[in-house]
Scaffold this motif. Structure first.
Motif, PDB file in Angstrom:
ATOM      1  N   ASN A 190      13.464   2.867   2.319  1.00  0.00           N
ATOM      2  CA  ASN A 190      13.237   2.672   1.238  1.00  0.00           C
ATOM      3  C   ASN A 190      12.979   0.977   1.030  1.00  0.00           C
ATOM      4  O   ASN A 190      12.323   0.460   0.290  1.00  0.00           O
ATOM      5  N   PHE A 191      13.803   0.283   2.018  1.00  0.00           N
ATOM      6  CA  PHE A 191      13.635  -1.148   2.036  1.00  0.00           C
ATOM      7  C   PHE A 191      12.218  -1.630   2.304  1.00  0.00           C
ATOM      8  O   PHE A 191      11.296  -2.131   1.714  1.00  0.00           O
ATOM      9  N   CYS A 192      11.450  -0.705   3.332  1.00  0.00           N
ATOM     10  CA  CYS A 192      10.293  -0.909   3.722  1.00  0.00           C
ATOM     11  C   CYS A 192       9.113  -0.614   2.638  1.00  0.00           C
ATOM     12  O   CYS A 192       8.075  -1.143   2.571  1.00  0.00           O
ATOM     13  N   ALA A 193       9.554   0.543   2.068  1.00  0.00           N
ATOM     14  CA  ALA A 193       8.488   0.923   1.219  1.00  0.00           C
ATOM     15  C   ALA A 193       8.576  -0.102  -0.132  1.00  0.00           C
ATOM     16  O   ALA A 193       7.432  -0.365  -0.642  1.00  0.00           O
ATOM     17  N   SER A 194       9.703  -0.737  -0.361  1.00  0.00           N
ATOM     18  CA  SER A 194       9.512  -1.721  -1.415  1.00  0.00           C
ATOM     19  C   SER A 194       8.984  -2.738  -1.076  1.00  0.00           C
ATOM     20  O   SER A 194       8.187  -3.464  -1.770  1.00  0.00           O
ATOM     21  N   LEU A 195       9.332  -3.167   0.267  1.00  0.00           N
ATOM     22  CA  LEU A 195       8.612  -4.463   0.772  1.00  0.00           C
ATOM     23  C   LEU A 195       6.873  -4.210   0.889  1.00  0.00           C
ATOM     24  O   LEU A 195       6.045  -5.116   0.337  1.00  0.00           O
ATOM     25  N   LEU A 196       6.465  -3.077   1.123  1.00  0.00           N
ATOM     26  CA  LEU A 196       5.003  -2.780   1.124  1.00  0.00           C
ATOM     27  C   LEU A 196       4.622  -2.926  -0.119  1.00  0.00           C
ATOM     28  O   LEU A 196       3.354  -3.606  -0.363  1.00  0.00           O
ATOM     29  N   ARG A 197       5.310  -2.315  -1.231  1.00  0.00           N
ATOM     30  CA  ARG A 197       4.571  -2.709  -2.766  1.00  0.00           C
ATOM     31  C   ARG A 197       4.567  -4.048  -3.008  1.00  0.00           C
ATOM     32  O   ARG A 197       3.372  -4.395  -3.748  1.00  0.00           O
ATOM     33  N   LYS A 198       5.446  -4.867  -2.458  1.00  0.00           N
ATOM     34  CA  LYS A 198       5.683  -6.188  -2.989  1.00  0.00           C
ATOM     35  C   LYS A 198       4.316  -7.069  -2.310  1.00  0.00           C
ATOM     36  O   LYS A 198       3.872  -8.010  -3.075  1.00  0.00           O
ATOM     37  N   ILE A 199       4.041  -6.838  -1.171  1.00  0.00           N
ATOM     38  CA  ILE A 199       3.142  -7.717  -0.301  1.00  0.00           C
ATOM     39  C   ILE A 199       1.612  -6.818  -0.452  1.00  0.00           C
ATOM     40  O   ILE A 199       0.697  -7.572  -0.037  1.00  0.00           O
ATOM     41  N   TYR A 200       1.619  -5.696  -1.114  1.00  0.00           N
ATOM     42  CA  TYR A 200       0.344  -4.998  -0.973  1.00  0.00           C
ATOM     43  C   TYR A 200      -0.939  -6.017  -1.596  1.00  0.00           C
ATOM     44  O   TYR A 200      -2.087  -6.057  -0.676  1.00  0.00           O
ATOM     45  N   ASN A 201      -0.766  -6.417  -2.715  1.00  0.00           N
ATOM     46  CA  ASN A 201      -1.899  -7.259  -3.128  1.00  0.00           C
ATOM     47  C   ASN A 201      -2.275  -8.355  -2.417  1.00  0.00           C
ATOM     48  O   ASN A 201      -3.459  -8.578  -2.430  1.00  0.00           O
ATOM     49  N   ASP A 202      -1.287  -9.060  -1.671  1.00  0.00           N
ATOM     50  CA  ASP A 202      -1.654 -10.314  -0.986  1.00  0.00           C
ATOM     51  C   ASP A 202      -2.194  -9.908   0.269  1.00  0.00           C
ATOM     52  O   ASP A 202      -3.223 -10.405   0.566  1.00  0.00           O
ATOM     53  N   VAL A 203      -1.952  -8.900   0.883  1.00  0.00           N
ATOM     54  CA  VAL A 203      -2.453  -8.366   2.193  1.00  0.00           C
ATOM     55  C   VAL A 203      -3.987  -7.952   1.865  1.00  0.00           C
ATOM     56  O   VAL A 203      -4.625  -8.164   2.768  1.00  0.00           O
ATOM     57  N   TYR A 204      -4.205  -7.205   0.753  1.00  0.00           N
ATOM     58  CA  TYR A 204      -5.485  -6.612   0.640  1.00  0.00           C
ATOM     59  C   TYR A 204      -6.139  -7.432  -0.286  1.00  0.00           C
ATOM     60  O   TYR A 204      -7.225  -6.825  -0.831  1.00  0.00           O
TER      61      TYR A 204
END
Length: 326
Positions: free
Chosen positions: A309-323
């Motif tokens: 769950n921690f990783c899923a939350s982190l993925l959502r937070k950084i998604y826009n910046d990464v892509y």
């Protein structure tokens, strides 16, 4: 003191204009195969991932004598330890990794004369690490979250493993990624602890053979640390500017502090006392670690549901910046 865990984030970058969907279709199916659905291709990726990992019991990273595998308890299925999530293009779970080809002794600390055995060169001594791999089939950049322990790490072996898995026509790249909010938070609470430069100096007069030159080379380290009140991050440029007139003479050669091959600084977080290095001649790039709190642990090992769950939350937070989305 028991080991603590941190989370490292990496971008998995495929060769230009290649998506993960195209890679799986092109690499894992022959040319005569019809185009597969994303679900079928993801299942193929997961199956290939596991087969490569455990085909010979242990996948070996021979450069560093490290191995990767999965230790299963009696009756345990491998998909319970490493699980695919096709709808999210995610594979996550635990890897067992560590060193092999090292002869060591093992005994109880309470009585070293009892139960002693030799760990042979054919044994692997492994710890369990969590990973979270995101491979969107419509993109050529994925993300890998990987646990690192304070007393050991398997990042080099894991990176080599995925570089092999995703190599198709050209090599993929796996590059460290540092979330911007983590960087900004680290800078707010940090001071500059040290600046240092490293270079190698060797006498060249009268030496013709490269082997002789290397044998007489010296590593020169110059370290600068502020005495008294530490320098705040926002003043780091002033400290760097003050080093530009510093010269070092050795073996008849003179080097300026700013011309050394390696020029780095160390920042220290005043709250956690954690440190991060930066290249002070390249815009002070900060590389903070993501500390994993104790509530994510269960008996010294990351709890699967909590860390997922921690990783899923982190993925959502950084998604826009990464892509690069706004």
């Amino acid at each position: 003191m028991s080991a603590t865990s941190q989370l490292e984030v990496y971008k998995v970058i495929l060769p230009s204009k290649t998506t993960f969907g195209e890679l799986v279709q092109g690499k894992f199916y022959d040319d005569k195969s019809p185009k597969q659905t994303d679900l079928t291709k993801f299942k193929k990726l997961y199956k290939t991932f596991l087969e490569k990992l455990i085909k010979n019991n242990v996948w070996e990273y021979k450069d560093k004598k490290k191995g990767l595998t999965v230790f299963l308890e009696k009756g345990e299925q491998i998909n319970e330890t490493i699980t695919p999530h096709p709808e999210e293009y995610i594979i996550e779970g635990f890897l067992d990794g560590g060193r092999y080809d090292m002869i060591r002794k093992m005994a109880a600390m309470s009585d070293t004369t009892q139960r002693r055995r030799t760990i042979s060169s054919t044994d692997i001594v492994a710890a369990r690490y969590y990973f979270y791999l995101y491979t969107p089939f419509d993109k050529g950049v994925g993300l890998l979250f990987l646990e690192r322990k304070s007393d050991d790490q398997i990042r080099d072996a894991v990176k080599a493993y995925f570089e092999e898995l995703f190599r198709w026509k050209n090599k993929c790249q796996i590059k460290a990624y540092f979330p911007k909010d983590q960087i900004e938070e680290f800078k707010k609470k940090s001071v500059v602890d040290t600046l240092y430069s490293i270079d190698y100096i060797s006498p060249e007069i009268g030496i013709d053979e490269p082997e002789e030159l290397e044998a007489q080379a010296y590593e020169v380290l110059v370290q600068i640390r502020k005495v008294g009140k530490a320098v705040a991050y926002e003043n780091v440029e002033q400290l760097v500017e003050a080093t530009k007139d510093l010269n070092v003479s050795f073996l008849g050669k003179t080097l300026n502090f700013m011309n050394f091959k390696t020029r780095k600084g160390v920042m220290k977080n005043t709250e956690t006392q954690k440190q991060s290095t930066f290249d002070f001649d390249k815009g002070t790039s900060i590389h903070p670690c993501i500390e994993l709190e104790e509530e994510l642990l269960e008996e010294g090992i990351l709890d699967r549901t909590r860390i997922s769950n921690f990783c899923a939350s982190l993925l959502r937070k950084i998604y826009n910046d990464v892509y690069n989305l706004r």
